[in-house]
Motif scaffolding. Sequence first.
Motif, PDB file in Angstrom:
ATOM      1  N   TYR A   5      -5.672  70.267  12.435  1.00 34.45           N
ATOM      2  CA  TYR A   5      -5.302  69.542  13.650  1.00 34.45           C
ATOM      3  C   TYR A   5      -3.900  69.954  14.128  1.00 34.45           C
ATOM      4  O   TYR A   5      -3.288  69.262  14.929  1.00 34.45           O
ATOM      5  N   ASP A   6      -3.444  71.094  13.619  1.00 32.16           N
ATOM      6  CA  ASP A   6      -2.088  71.540  13.950  1.00 32.16           C
ATOM      7  C   ASP A   6      -2.084  72.966  14.489  1.00 32.16           C
ATOM      8  O   ASP A   6      -1.141  73.729  14.291  1.00 32.16           O
ATOM      9  N   TRP A   7      -3.167  73.334  15.181  1.00 28.62           N
ATOM     10  CA  TRP A   7      -3.248  74.690  15.723  1.00 28.62           C
ATOM     11  C   TRP A   7      -2.116  74.944  16.710  1.00 28.62           C
ATOM     12  O   TRP A   7      -1.825  74.114  17.570  1.00 28.62           O
ATOM     13  N   GLN A   8      -1.501  76.113  16.584  1.00 24.29           N
ATOM     14  CA  GLN A   8      -0.425  76.500  17.490  1.00 24.29           C
ATOM     15  C   GLN A   8      -0.958  77.420  18.587  1.00 24.29           C
ATOM     16  O   GLN A   8      -1.957  78.129  18.400  1.00 24.29           O
ATOM     17  N   ASN A   9      -0.275  77.401  19.692  1.00 27.33           N
ATOM     18  CA  ASN A   9      -0.675  78.186  20.851  1.00 27.33           C
ATOM     19  C   ASN A   9      -0.872  79.658  20.502  1.00 27.33           C
ATOM     20  O   ASN A   9      -1.877  80.277  20.889  1.00 27.33           O
ATOM     21  N   THR A  10       0.067  80.212  19.760  1.00 28.16           N
ATOM     22  CA  THR A  10       0.000  81.641  19.425  1.00 28.16           C
ATOM     23  C   THR A  10      -1.186  81.954  18.520  1.00 28.16           C
ATOM     24  O   THR A  10      -1.795  83.022  18.633  1.00 28.16           O
ATOM     25  N   GLU A  11      -1.537  81.027  17.626  1.00 32.12           N
ATOM     26  CA  GLU A  11      -2.675  81.227  16.743  1.00 32.12           C
ATOM     27  C   GLU A  11      -3.980  81.240  17.533  1.00 32.12           C
ATOM     28  O   GLU A  11      -4.868  82.072  17.291  1.00 32.12           O
ATOM     29  N   ILE A  12      -4.094  80.310  18.464  1.00 32.25           N
ATOM     30  CA  ILE A  12      -5.318  80.215  19.259  1.00 32.25           C
ATOM     31  C   ILE A  12      -5.464  81.445  20.154  1.00 32.25           C
ATOM     32  O   ILE A  12      -6.557  82.007  20.298  1.00 32.25           O
ATOM     33  N   LEU A  13      -4.353  81.891  20.728  1.00 30.68           N
ATOM     34  CA  LEU A  13      -4.388  83.084  21.574  1.00 30.68           C
ATOM     35  C   LEU A  13      -4.805  84.315  20.771  1.00 30.68           C
ATOM     36  O   LEU A  13      -5.568  85.156  21.254  1.00 30.68           O
ATOM     37  N   ALA A  14      -4.335  84.401  19.540  1.00 26.69           N
ATOM     38  CA  ALA A  14      -4.698  85.534  18.687  1.00 26.69           C
ATOM     39  C   ALA A  14      -6.203  85.529  18.400  1.00 26.69           C
ATOM     40  O   ALA A  14      -6.855  86.584  18.388  1.00 26.69           O
ATOM     41  N   ILE A  15      -6.767  84.338  18.177  1.00 27.56           N
ATOM     42  CA  ILE A  15      -8.215  84.240  17.967  1.00 27.56           C
ATOM     43  C   ILE A  15      -8.942  84.668  19.236  1.00 27.56           C
ATOM     44  O   ILE A  15      -9.881  85.472  19.195  1.00 27.56           O
ATOM     45  N   TYR A  16      -8.522  84.136  20.372  1.00 28.55           N
ATOM     46  CA  TYR A  16      -9.151  84.437  21.660  1.00 28.55           C
ATOM     47  C   TYR A  16      -9.160  85.939  21.936  1.00 28.55           C
ATOM     48  O   TYR A  16     -10.127  86.474  22.485  1.00 28.55           O
ATOM     49  N   ASN A  17      -8.093  86.617  21.544  1.00 31.59           N
ATOM     50  CA  ASN A  17      -7.949  88.053  21.818  1.00 31.59           C
ATOM     51  C   ASN A  17      -8.533  88.951  20.729  1.00 31.59           C
ATOM     52  O   ASN A  17      -8.399  90.182  20.803  1.00 31.59           O
ATOM     53  N   THR A  18      -9.185  88.365  19.735  1.00 29.86           N
ATOM     54  CA  THR A  18      -9.833  89.170  18.708  1.00 29.86           C
ATOM     55  C   THR A  18     -10.867  90.096  19.360  1.00 29.86           C
ATOM     56  O   THR A  18     -11.526  89.701  20.324  1.00 29.86           O
TER      57      THR A  18
END
Length: 333
Positions: A5-18
């Motif tokens: 429940y502590d996802w960071q913006n940069t982590e989510i963007l990295a997943i999205y850009n996989t």
Amino acid sequence: MEIRYDWQNTEILAIYNTPLLELIYQAASVHRQYHNPKQIQVCKLISIKTGGCPEDCSYCAQSSRYKTEVKPEALLEKETVIDIAKKAKATGVSRVCMGAAWREVRNNSQFEEVLDMVKDVTGMGLEVCCTLGMLTADQAKRLEDAGLYAYNHNLDTSQEYYSTIISTRTYGDRLNTIENVRQTNVTVCSGGILGLGESIQDRISMLQTLSNLHPHPESVPINILSQVPGTPLENQPDVPFWEVVRMIATARIIMPTSDVRLSAGRARLSQVEQAFCFMAGANSIFSSDDNKMLTVTTPCPDYDADQEMLNLLGLEMRPPFQKQQAVPTPVTV
């Protein structure tokens, strides 16, 4: 994969850009950890009160501020809603969502009628979801007492972009309604819309807000804008399909237990494209017997076409009140 429940913006963007195929593979792997990949929940959306909404949501055909094909209508009779729900149940639909074009719920005779609808449709053995606008804690409790299973209140987009799309309520208002629902045992359905003119960063920000809610929304609808003539967004370009897949896959990875709902805009997708969405973690769709989702301006595939597609893909309809999970297996993401 652990639930966070502590996802960071940069982590989510990295997943999205996989890389795309790797992203779909990762999302499919997470999906199989927490869900039965053979099952899709099929939902029916009923507009119980159409048109005349005072809000200025730029995408919406039901706003009284825009000249669209939608004309204001009175609240449907309970018998009409029951009849629609019976027909939907007979086709295998397990959730009926009732939507009213209101800014907020008011404690009046119409709310009493909606409570009666909730009781009766729930009594048919169907999950009932409502989307009625803003809600107080007391109203949420009354809906819970009537048997409501879920309440939908979408964030639509990021907090940063929100005021560009809607000025008649705030992002905080939306989050407050979700919090009021969380004071009950009613589940939360909350997602967003792609194609409002938002940036990828806005999409990531919205996903971060949803994924930082504790618990995550049990349902996360991913809607694709249907451009409605007469609204400010009537000339918006279509969202590229693979961006839709990226959003579904990213939502699946960061909110692994949530149902990810392929919602408005699905009518423009081919069977092959929908299959990619299911592979990426979508496990719910809206179907209809009248080729419309909520209003005359939002098309929706019909029951027969959807049954044919599910049969082709070897998928089955999920029964109501059944949160199916696959046997958890170690998956590294």
